[in-house]
Every structure is written in C-alpha cells, then in structure tokens.
Design a protein around this motif. Sequence first.
Motif: not given
Length: 185
Positions: A127-148
């Motif tokens: 499972h992936m999360y994207i955060s800014t360098a200041q620690g603000k959470m931008l996204l919670s990502k299920d990696t199944a969405e990266l599949l084809s």
Amino acid sequence: MKFLIAGLLSILLLLSQQANSATSTSIDKLPLADLPEYSKVYDDTRDPFQDARDALALAQQTNRQVLIEIGGNWCTWCHKVDNFLANNPDIYQTLHENYVLLKVNVSDSNENEAFMSGLPPVLGYPHMYISTAQGKMLLSKDTAELLSGDNYSRSNWLAFLDKWSLKQQNTSKQLSNNTQQSTEE
C-alpha cells in the motif's frame, strides 16, 4: 483520527526541521545507487518514525515528495513491485527523481502498530501513501490500481508518479491560482 494523523505528521515535520539544518542539495547529487537503506528493503528492526524523519529531511533537501510503501518481505506483490521497477529502469529513475521512497515493514514479527495507527487504513499490500516534504498526507493508494490484468502497467505507474510529483502539484496549484485571479477580475 484526522487530528491524530495531523498531529503525528506535525511532530515528524518539527523533528525533521530540527534535524535538517543543512543547506539544500539537488537530486543530481544523490546517485540512485546510494539510496538510503529505508528506500531499499523492508526491515522489521528499523524504526519507521526515525526513517520517516530522515525521509522528510531528504525530501526537503532535494525538493521531492515522499512515497511511503507499506509491505514486507513476506508479500508476493511487494516483490512484484520491486521486480517491475528493476525491469523498468525509466520508471525506477522517475520514482527516485521525484520521490523519497520510504519502505515500512508490516509483518508478524513487527506490525509497527504505533506508526501505522497514524495513517489511513491499508487496503492491501503493498500500500502506498504520498506525503509532501512537510509531512502533509496527499494520497492513500491501493497498488491494485497500478495493475493491468495480472501485471503492473507501465502507463499506470508513469501516470501515477507524474500526477503526484511535486512538479505536477506545483503546476496544478499555479493553474488554480491563475483561474482564481481571472475570475476575480
């Protein structure tokens, strides 16, 4: 829960700013072969809070976002992500040029409950999360969405990395500001 996450990220940001009094460096000065240990492997003995502080500090120094990858050595799909990136050096390069990768282990031997309690729920592994360098959470990502189908998709990965990169976020913010200014005139 949102207050807990915001508080945790604020504390991490404060600690990272205190630890980071060094001048800013460019990503060009960081050879990809010399990635920090927390970017290379899942390790149940590592302290994810310290690794997060270090990742935030590095992201600030190099003007990147932080991509937090939750998983473990037991995780078949985590190995598939690693193999996919190894077999697609352009995507690997794009990832590390735009993000500081922080791998956090979750396993029977160490669930890292305290760290995980400050994040949105994991939907599956990795499972992936994207955060800014200041620690603000931008996204919670299920990696199944990266599949084809049964494989990770080059186009899905590239679109994902581009969409959440700092460059793209700044472009979106600039477009939003321009639109707002033109509606006010």
